[in-house]
Design an enzyme around this catalytic site. Structure first.
Site, PDB file in Angstrom:
ATOM      1  N   TYR A  26     -19.734 -61.851 -27.396  1.00  0.00           N
ATOM      2  CA  TYR A  26     -18.432 -62.009 -28.040  1.00  0.00           C
ATOM      3  C   TYR A  26     -17.508 -60.833 -27.739  1.00  0.00           C
ATOM      4  O   TYR A  26     -16.392 -61.007 -27.235  1.00  0.00           O
ATOM      5  CB  TYR A  26     -18.623 -62.180 -29.546  1.00  0.00           C
ATOM      6  CG  TYR A  26     -17.335 -62.187 -30.326  1.00  0.00           C
ATOM      7  CD1 TYR A  26     -16.414 -63.218 -30.180  1.00  0.00           C
ATOM      8  CD2 TYR A  26     -17.033 -61.165 -31.226  1.00  0.00           C
ATOM      9  CE1 TYR A  26     -15.228 -63.227 -30.900  1.00  0.00           C
ATOM     10  CE2 TYR A  26     -15.857 -61.169 -31.952  1.00  0.00           C
ATOM     11  CZ  TYR A  26     -14.958 -62.202 -31.776  1.00  0.00           C
ATOM     12  OH  TYR A  26     -13.785 -62.202 -32.482  1.00  0.00           O
ATOM     13  N   LYS A  58     -14.229 -60.649 -25.221  1.00  0.00           N
ATOM     14  CA  LYS A  58     -12.953 -60.270 -25.845  1.00  0.00           C
ATOM     15  C   LYS A  58     -12.344 -59.074 -25.116  1.00  0.00           C
ATOM     16  O   LYS A  58     -11.129 -59.013 -24.886  1.00  0.00           O
ATOM     17  CB  LYS A  58     -13.145 -59.942 -27.330  1.00  0.00           C
ATOM     18  CG  LYS A  58     -13.189 -61.132 -28.247  1.00  0.00           C
ATOM     19  CD  LYS A  58     -11.813 -61.755 -28.415  1.00  0.00           C
ATOM     20  CE  LYS A  58     -11.755 -62.761 -29.541  1.00  0.00           C
ATOM     21  NZ  LYS A  58     -10.426 -63.396 -29.657  1.00  0.00           N
TER      22      LYS A  58
END
Length: 491
Positions: free
Chosen positions: A237, A241
């Protein structure tokens, strides 16, 4: 919120992505309630056509309790009319070119009308499939930027990232943008296009091997975690990002860019009403598991800061920073939105408040009787946690496995059940470890500078993004845990 923030929204046309997510819902509600004279809200929804997008908007967003204050203020009929007039459902997919918008007339209307883009894509899992995370978090960002560049009068692109793009760094975490290819461990630069090619090659290999959907999912999750850790990030994640931020910074040209990096987002503290939340966040799983009597031990450093921030404060910061940088062409500004620097809350305080809450207001079991939460063993390092869980859980499960070999009909199901639960629990602990043992303090001086600037203009103090005003014990006891039980657990 200051008058200029409200005025900023008047007669503006805004594209909002991620409206089906927790943060996106609160943003849409906040805009409609604060400034009903907004010109138009284009809301990107993953759907096959406009009718499906509209159905998703109404069932997943506007029917939520979050909108009850707005509904009560204006009435059902007027709210429906407001939504019909102002909100335009856009079927699409940010992982695709032109955000997956296939209606050419709608696309042209959007390009002509849109003033601002709020890109708050619904969050993927920490261990999401690498192909999915790259599509949404990394290439989704550049697809939104490319669309914004095609607009006739774009004033700003605001991207919601996460404060944890810093990985597991300690000390003061500054508001610095990433350089293209930058990594956290100073190894070779990451090449984002190479990462995508790796994904494509892996998918081709899995297809050729005839792997099942479940096997493919696991392989792609494992690949994401492997690539993230190779370059110093703890999970897929935050890695994807970070790469999304890199693309925005590198290809922005003259487009004003604001990147909001919130910490752990929790329930509303005031707007539209206290305690609204959707889904369990990082720390919430611990709170509810304890209340259900299921939590026997967990990994946490009591002396560490738990950097949480109410969702309405994040939304207020988004609107205020957008108002500040609107038309500020060429700018690229990072804003941390958290509490650890201005008003830190320690895990020890959360732990004590959790115990107190469920002693005073215990959950009820299936038999209707109050659940008495057990004593909990807390371990402050991963090494201690592994030793404890190995002796307390893994060893008995291994013994059960031996009994399964001797008497498979009697012990087989029990072994499989307990082993599966143990492996799942350990996987979750590894994923949450970077957050419960996080040693960083998130510097939010850019947002503080903006607060001071607004106060200097003698505007009213309804800004609603200053964590100094939070009484953590009161918020946790009377707002957040109650909100979890009301809006998540009992749904």
């Amino acid at each position: 919120m200051e008058p200029n923030c409200v005025q900023f929204l008047e007669n503006k046309t805004i594209l909002v992505t991620g409206v089906s997510g927790f943060l996106g819902k609160v943003l849409v509600e906040r805009i409609l309630r604060l400034q009903p004279n907004v010109k138009r809200l284009y809301t990107l929804v993953r759907a096959s056509d406009k009718k499906s997008a509209e159905q998703r908007l109404h069932s997943e967003i506007f029917k939520k309790d979050l909108f009850k204050v707005l509904r009560m203020n204006v009435g059902d009929e007027s709210l429906n009319a407001l939504i019909s007039e102002k909100v335009v459902p856009v079927p699409g997919d940010i992982s695709l070119n032109n955000m997956g918008v296939n209606d050419s007339n709608l696309l042209q209307d959007m390009m002509q009308d849109i003033d601002f883009v709020f890109h708050s894509a619904a969050n993927t899992r920490f261990d999401e499939r690498y192909d999915v995370a790259l599509g949404v978090n990394t290439f989704g960002a550049i697809n939104v930027l490319n669309f914004a560049k095609k607009c006739v009068k774009p004033q700003l692109l605001l991207q919601v990232s996460t404060a944890y793009v810093c990985g597991e760094r300690s000390g003061l975490i500054e508001e610095k943008p990433f350089a293209m290819g930058e990594t956290l461990n100073s190894k070779n630069n990451v090449d984002i296009n190479t990462e995508m090619r790796l994904v494509e090659q892996k998918m081709k290999q899995l297809i050729e091997q005839g792997c099942s959907e479940e096997e493919t999912k696991k392989a792609m999750r494992d690949l994401g975690l492997k690539r993230a850790k190779l370059y110093g990030w703890p999970n897929t994640y935050v890695f994807t990002k970070s790469m999304g931020e890199m693309l925005l910074g590198h290809y922005r040209e003259n487009m004003p860019i604001v990147i909001i990096r919130p910490t752990i987002i929790t329930s509303t503290i005031s707007d539209s009403f206290p305690g609204w939340i959707e889904g369990f966040k990082t720390v919430d799983s611990i709170l509810i598991s304890y209340g259900k009597g299921l939590l026997k031990c967990f990994l946490v450093d009591h002396k560490a800061v738990c950097d949480i921030i109410p969702v309405d404060m994040v939304v207020n910061a988004m609107i205020a920073t957008a108002a500040e940088h609107s038309g500020d062409f060429g700018s690229h500004t990072i804003y941390h939105v958290g509490s650890s620097y201005r008003n830190p809350v320690m895990y020890n305080q959360i732990y004590k408040t959790m115990i107190r809450y469920f002693v005073e207001s215990p959950l009820l079991g299936h038999n209707g009787k109050p659940i008495i939460a057990p004593n909990v063993t807390t371990l402050s390092t991963m090494a201690k946690f592994r030793v404890y869980t190995s002796l307390r859980y893994k060893l008995p499960i291994q013994i059960l496995g031996l009994l399964c070999v001797i008497c498979p009909s009697q012990f087989g199901d029990k072994y499989e059940h307990h082993n599966r639960i143990f492996k799942k629990a350990m996987r979750l602990v590894k994923l949450y470890k970077p957050y419960v043992l996080f040693k960083g303090i998130v510097d939010d001086r850019n947002l503080e500078t903006l607060r001071i600037k607004n106060e200097a203009k003698e505007m009213n103090k309804l800004f609603g993004s200053n964590p100094k005003c939070i009484d953590w014990e009161d918020y946790l006891m009377n707002t957040h845990i109650h909100g979890l039980i009301t809006h998540v657990l009992k749904k």
